[in-house]
Design an enzyme around this catalytic site. Structure first.
Site, short mmCIF file in Angstrom:
data_model
loop_
_atom_site.label_atom_id
_atom_site.label_comp_id
_atom_site.label_asym_id
_atom_site.label_seq_id
_atom_site.Cartn_x
_atom_site.Cartn_y
_atom_site.Cartn_z
N ASP A 16 29.51 38.97 37.11
CA ASP A 16 28.87 37.66 37.28
C ASP A 16 27.48 37.63 36.63
O ASP A 16 26.81 38.65 36.56
CB ASP A 16 28.75 37.35 38.79
N GLY A 17 27.09 36.42 36.20
CA GLY A 17 25.71 36.21 35.75
C GLY A 17 25.54 36.11 34.24
O GLY A 17 24.41 36.02 33.76
N ARG A 29 25.61 29.53 27.05
CA ARG A 29 26.32 30.38 28.02
C ARG A 29 27.30 31.33 27.33
O ARG A 29 27.46 32.48 27.74
CB ARG A 29 27.08 29.50 29.01
N ASN A 64 38.27 29.12 36.86
CA ASN A 64 37.44 29.03 35.64
C ASN A 64 37.92 27.98 34.63
O ASN A 64 37.16 27.59 33.74
CB ASN A 64 37.34 30.40 34.95
N ARG A 196 29.75 36.76 47.72
CA ARG A 196 31.04 36.22 48.18
C ARG A 196 32.15 36.81 47.31
O ARG A 196 31.88 37.38 46.25
CB ARG A 196 31.04 34.69 48.11
C1 FPP Z 1 30.84 35.09 35.19
O1 FPP Z 1 29.58 34.74 34.66
C2 FPP Z 1 31.67 35.60 34.16
C3 FPP Z 1 32.82 35.03 33.69
C4 FPP Z 1 33.39 33.77 34.18
C5 FPP Z 1 33.57 35.65 32.63
C6 FPP Z 1 33.49 37.14 32.56
C7 FPP Z 1 33.77 37.52 31.21
C8 FPP Z 1 33.21 38.54 30.53
C9 FPP Z 1 32.30 39.55 31.06
C10 FPP Z 1 33.50 38.72 29.11
C11 FPP Z 1 34.89 38.78 28.73
C12 FPP Z 1 35.68 39.76 29.45
C13 FPP Z 1 36.78 40.28 28.96
C14 FPP Z 1 37.65 41.15 29.76
C15 FPP Z 1 37.17 40.01 27.57
P1 FPP Z 1 29.12 33.25 34.84
O2 FPP Z 1 29.46 32.51 33.60
O3 FPP Z 1 29.72 32.71 36.09
O4 FPP Z 1 27.58 33.38 34.96
P2 FPP Z 1 26.65 32.46 35.85
O5 FPP Z 1 27.06 32.68 37.27
O6 FPP Z 1 25.30 32.96 35.54
O7 FPP Z 1 26.89 31.05 35.41
#
Ligand code: FPP
Length: 239
Positions: A16-17, A29, A64, A196
């Site tokens: 996350d993040g 993003r 997502n 969570r």
């Molecule tokens: C959460 O950060 C992350 C995701 C929804 C995607 C996770 C994906 C990766 C780490 C890269 C791709 C992975 C693979 C396996 C190819 P967020 O966007 O929710 O961040 P935020 O909470 O700061 O908005």
């Protein structure tokens, strides 16, 4: 790794993040996801070198899809590139890779790459790497129970599915989950401050130690992992 530290057999991570990390740098993003993806590749090696046998990461949840079209498209592009690179990594690390979740929602070329990656790595046992894509615990349980009901209808449910009191066994239930055959995580790490589960491995995390950190995923490197494993070791003392 400090020899006195016990390394968890299975680490699960909520990555996350990425978005906030990028926003802080006045970047889109999607850039956060690219850097997060690079970090995942590096950390996968770090985790393997520590002797962790199982790693399960949350890359894309069933929720997502609700993100902006541009962000979803960017993530799909990243998956396309990553899945191909991961084939090389699977051979190099002798690592079995399995996608958990429902791949049928992805474009056909991504489904083909998933199939290729799983097939080419299926005999490796040095490490087991699970990537949750279009995954949600509730969806996993509903898909699994739908298959179980089919087996009941067809008369193919395992004979020992029920215990002596007529109750469905945990073993039978688990055999219908995407994680069938994979031991439960010992340590769950969630980066970037939220505390969570977000529909992640809800059955499998029943006895798992949780580690939450403010550090966003793109900045979560070996030193941060060490802190998580240190806290995990403290929890073992209290058992
Ligand atoms: C959460 O950060 C992350 C995701 C929804 C995607 C996770 C994906 C990766 C780490 C890269 C791709 C992975 C693979 C396996 C190819 P967020 O966007 O929710 O961040 P935020 O909470 O700061 O908005």
């Amino acid at each position: 790794m400090n020899n006195e530290l016990k390394v968890p057999n299975h680490i699960a991570i909520i990555l996350d993040g990425n978005g906030r990390w990028a926003k802080k740098r006045n970047m889109p993003r999607g850039y956060g996801h690219i850097v997060g993806c690079d970090n995942l590749e590096k950390m996968c090696d770090v985790i393997k070198d520590m002797g962790v046998k199982y790693l399960t990461v949350y890359a894309f949840s069933t929720e997502n899809w609700k993100r902006s079209r541009a962000e979803v498209e960017g993530l799909l592009k990243l998956f396309r590139q990553y899945l191909k690179r991961c084939i090389k990594k699977a051979h190099k690390n002798q690592m079995r890779v399995k996608i958990i979740g429902d791949p049928s929602a992805f474009p056909q070329d991504i489904q083909d790459s998933i199939h290729e990656l799983e097939e080419c790595s299926k005999d490796y046992d040095h490490m087991y790497f699970q990537i949750a894509m279009n995954y949600g615990s509730r969806d996993e349980i509903l898909r699994g129970m739908t298959r179980m009901i089919e087996d009941v209808k067809n008369g193919t449910l395992a004979e020992n599915a029920f215990d002596e009191n007529g109750k469905l066994t945990e073993q039978c239930f688990e055999s219908y989950l995407d994680t069938a055959g994979i031991p439960d995580p010992d340590l769950l790490i969630r980066t970037s401050g939220e505390q969570r589960l977000s529909n992640y491995l809800m059955w499998q995390l029943a006895y798992t130690e949780f580690y939450f950190t403010e550090v966003p995923w793109p900045d979560f490197h070996e030193e941060e992992l060490r802190k998580a494993i240190e806290q995990y070791n403290l929890s073992l003392i209290h058992i």
